[in-house]
Structures are given as structure tokens and as C-alpha cells.
Design a protein around this motif. Structure first.
Motif, PDB file in Angstrom:
ATOM      1  N   ALA A   5       0.696  -1.225   0.048  1.00 23.16           N
ATOM      2  CA  ALA A   5       0.057  -0.117  -0.003  1.00 23.16           C
ATOM      3  C   ALA A   5       0.882   1.360   0.011  1.00 23.16           C
ATOM      4  N   ARG A   6       0.326   2.294  -0.444  1.00 28.81           N
ATOM      5  CA  ARG A   6       0.711   3.667  -0.348  1.00 28.81           C
ATOM      6  C   ARG A   6       0.237   4.561   0.509  1.00 28.81           C
ATOM      7  N   GLU A  39      -3.647   3.549  -0.264  1.00 27.67           N
ATOM      8  CA  GLU A  39      -4.258   3.042  -1.445  1.00 27.67           C
ATOM      9  C   GLU A  39      -3.537   1.579  -1.719  1.00 27.67           C
ATOM     10  N   VAL A  40      -4.283   0.565  -2.192  1.00 26.55           N
ATOM     11  CA  VAL A  40      -3.615  -0.615  -2.399  1.00 26.55           C
ATOM     12  C   VAL A  40      -3.443  -0.679  -3.885  1.00 26.55           C
ATOM     13  N   GLN A  41      -3.017  -1.960  -4.340  1.00 25.02           N
ATOM     14  CA  GLN A  41      -2.419  -2.182  -5.742  1.00 25.02           C
ATOM     15  C   GLN A  41      -3.801  -2.107  -6.498  1.00 25.02           C
ATOM     16  N   MET A  46      -8.632   3.015   1.367  1.00 26.84           N
ATOM     17  CA  MET A  46      -9.247   2.933   2.787  1.00 26.84           C
ATOM     18  C   MET A  46      -8.793   3.731   3.748  1.00 26.84           C
ATOM     19  N   GLU A  47      -9.392   4.338   4.707  1.00 28.95           N
ATOM     20  CA  GLU A  47      -9.119   5.426   5.698  1.00 28.95           C
ATOM     21  C   GLU A  47      -8.977   4.713   7.065  1.00 28.95           C
ATOM     22  N   GLU A  60       3.084  11.129   3.565  1.00 31.05           N
ATOM     23  CA  GLU A  60       2.307  10.855   2.371  1.00 31.05           C
ATOM     24  C   GLU A  60       3.256  10.375   1.184  1.00 31.05           C
ATOM     25  N   GLY A  61       2.939   9.640   0.455  1.00 33.77           N
ATOM     26  CA  GLY A  61       3.852   8.829  -0.418  1.00 33.77           C
ATOM     27  C   GLY A  61       4.731   7.609  -0.090  1.00 33.77           C
ATOM     28  N   ASP A  62       4.640   7.567   1.268  1.00 29.82           N
ATOM     29  CA  ASP A  62       5.354   6.349   1.764  1.00 29.82           C
ATOM     30  C   ASP A  62       4.645   4.989   1.169  1.00 29.82           C
ATOM     31  N   TYR A  63       5.722   4.054   0.934  1.00 30.96           N
ATOM     32  CA  TYR A  63       5.193   2.824   0.041  1.00 30.96           C
ATOM     33  C   TYR A  63       5.857   1.552   1.192  1.00 30.96           C
ATOM     34  N   GLY A  64       5.110   0.628   1.230  1.00 32.86           N
ATOM     35  CA  GLY A  64       5.157  -0.567   2.160  1.00 32.86           C
ATOM     36  C   GLY A  64       4.345  -1.378   2.507  1.00 32.86           C
ATOM     37  N   MET A  65       4.296  -2.254   3.336  1.00 33.73           N
ATOM     38  CA  MET A  65       3.259  -3.164   3.739  1.00 33.73           C
ATOM     39  C   MET A  65       2.163  -2.881   4.853  1.00 33.73           C
ATOM     40  N   LEU A  66       1.204  -2.714   4.498  1.00 33.34           N
ATOM     41  CA  LEU A  66       0.078  -2.513   5.344  1.00 33.34           C
ATOM     42  C   LEU A  66      -0.695  -3.384   5.857  1.00 33.34           C
TER      43      LEU A  66
END
Length: 79
Positions: A5-6, A39-41, A46-47, A60-66
């Protein structure tokens, strides 16, 4: 569930509550709730509500595993 997610957006919701005690003294209580939209792929967003500490670690803009369970935020590991 853990997904890629991002971090899209962050927001704070501040509430102010006033009440009088038995002696008529007015008290004001401030509360802050923290929310981050991911935001997922698939493009779905989802909030999720989280603690102020977790909120402060995300940008904002971080990318990783949620990691989450339903609407409950469990964690985010930046990649």
C-alpha cells in the motif's frame, strides 16, 4: 491481512467538549483523532484510524506493507 500500500493522505479530527462539574466549574477537553488513507495495488483506498504516534511516523507517499483487520489499523512497514 497484509498488503502492499501507499500512504495517500493524512488528516486530524479535533474535538472540543465542555462540561460543568458538580461545583459549577467549567472544564474543556480537547481530543484529537488521527486518520490515514492508504491505496492498495487494485486502486482501492481505505481510511484507517490510528494513534498519534503511528500517525507521526507516516508521510504522504510512503510505500510499504500495510497490516489491518477490517477497519482496524495494525501497522505499516515502509519499504
Amino acid at each position: 491481512l497484509t498488503v502492499e500500500a501507499r500512504v495517500v493522505t493524512k488528516r486530524e479530527d479535533v474535538g472540543v467538549h465542555h462540561h460543568n462539574d458538580a461545583n459549577g466549574t467549567m472544564h474543556t477537553i480537547h481530543s484529537t483523532w488521527y486518520y490515514v488513507t492508504f491505496e492498495v495495488q487494485s486502486g482501492d483506498r481505505m481510511e484507517l484510524h490510528m494513534s498519534g504516534h503511528e500517525y507521526g511516523l507516516l508521510v504522504e507517499g510512503d510505500y510499504g506493507m500495510l497490516s489491518f483487520q477490517g477497519t482496524r489499523y495494525l501497522g505499516f512497514e515502509r519499504q
